[in-house]
Design a protein around this motif. Structure first.
Motif, PDB file in Angstrom:
ATOM      1  N   UNK A  20       0.862  -1.218   0.142  1.00  0.00           N
ATOM      2  CA  UNK A  20       0.164   0.157   0.269  1.00  0.00           C
ATOM      3  C   UNK A  20       0.786   1.323   0.083  1.00  0.00           C
ATOM      4  N   UNK A  21       2.190   1.027  -0.288  1.00  0.00           N
ATOM      5  CA  UNK A  21       2.729   2.339  -0.207  1.00  0.00           C
ATOM      6  C   UNK A  21       2.923   3.353  -1.684  1.00  0.00           C
ATOM      7  N   UNK A  22       2.848   4.215  -1.670  1.00  0.00           N
ATOM      8  CA  UNK A  22       3.011   5.116  -3.076  1.00  0.00           C
ATOM      9  C   UNK A  22       4.239   4.625  -3.731  1.00  0.00           C
ATOM     10  N   UNK A  23       5.325   4.708  -2.894  1.00  0.00           N
ATOM     11  CA  UNK A  23       6.717   4.309  -3.664  1.00  0.00           C
ATOM     12  C   UNK A  23       7.740   3.475  -2.775  1.00  0.00           C
ATOM     13  N   UNK A  24       8.920   3.117  -3.120  1.00  0.00           N
ATOM     14  CA  UNK A  24       9.607   2.288  -2.334  1.00  0.00           C
ATOM     15  C   UNK A  24      10.307   3.140  -1.456  1.00  0.00           C
ATOM     16  N   UNK A  25      10.678   4.575  -1.534  1.00  0.00           N
ATOM     17  CA  UNK A  25      11.323   5.303  -0.649  1.00  0.00           C
ATOM     18  C   UNK A  25      10.683   5.483   0.842  1.00  0.00           C
TER      19      UNK A  25
END
Length: 268
Positions: A240-245
């Motif tokens: 559910x994260x928008x990006x890996x960072x």
């Protein structure tokens, strides 16, 4: 008393290393207390002649009552990592309460216990030393459970339907990795975000957002501890994260190392 059906070691960091240092068993509570308690847990170790070992844990959103000679305390939810130093020889008997399950015993906001460890006799009218002596004089898990359950029943906790609702919400969060916003949960359960926040502060001691983040990081740790290094960019999206960072930042803040470092060190 039969072992609890769950064998999940979710939240125990580097469990494969830890199980060489201690033994752990879980037992289920009696039917009349299951609305309050997830399970009992028993940990014993014998490190005489060996180096001490520090075991770290990403706690579940539930209060723990931990019996240990001279140290019996109620432990609220730890927002960060919690740890315990195992040295020489010892044993502890713990009670993991369901999310919200300690509120009927405390009868005040569970958030007052968050990141706190409070001696048992500071919260309840009990002779802590006598209770410890009785508990640890028992040789079997069943007998020890009988002792602690008598203590719990003497507190006369009342069933609270709100606990079932809270556990449905927590289960929903765990099962639906794609969810990353409190508003999504509120809509699904027909609650306003503000009401949801208030319920969790009163009964659980942490916010729904914290539960979402903790569950996602526990998922990642379980995969990393499985011996196979995941594709972190894909996992970040799956969780559910928008990006890996953002995923790596959360993981490093909570676990203390990057996902890659954690997985790599676990294989050493």
């Amino acid at each position: 008393m039969q072992p609890a059906p769950t064998t999940s070691n979710r939240g125990i960091l580097r469990y494969s290393q830890g199980r060489e240092k201690f033994s752990m068993n879980r037992l289920i509570p009696s039917p009349d207390l299951r609305s309050f308690i997830t399970h009992y847990w028993l940990i014993a170790w014998d490190l005489r002649g060996q180096n001490s070992y520090r075991q770290e844990v990403l706690q579940h959103p539930g209060v723990n009552l931990v019996f240990e000679r001279g140290k019996t305390c109620v432990h609220g939810v730890r927002k960060g990592r919690s740890s315990y130093l195992l040295q020489e020889q010892g044993e502890v008997f713990g009670i993991l309460f369901r999310p919200g399950g300690f509120y009927p015993f405390l009868q005040e906001p569970v958030s007052s216990l968050t990141d706190q460890s409070v001696p048992l006799d500071s919260l309840f009218d009990v002779d802590r030393n006598a209770l410890e002596d009785t508990l640890f004089s028992m040789e079997t898990g069943s007998d020890r459970i009988h002792v602690v359950e008598q203590f719990l029943r003497n507190q006369h906790p009342k069933r609270d339907p709100q606990i079932e609702t809270i556990n449905e919400i927590v289960h929903y969060i765990i099962e639906h990795r794609e969810i990353n916003r409190v508003e999504e949960i509120a809509v699904h359960f027909g609650l306003s975000p503000r009401t949801l926040q208030r319920i969790f502060s009163l009964y659980v001691g942490v916010s729904p957002k914290w539960v979402i983040q903790r569950s996602r990081i526990q998922d990642a740790v379980e995969l990393a501890d499985g011996g196979v290094t995941p594709e972190w960019s894909k996992l970040a999206l799956d969780l559910g994260y928008y990006d890996q960072a953002h995923f790596i930042k959360d993981f490093k803040t909570i676990v203390g190392s990057s996902p890659h470092e954690y997985a790599t060190n676990g294989l050493n």
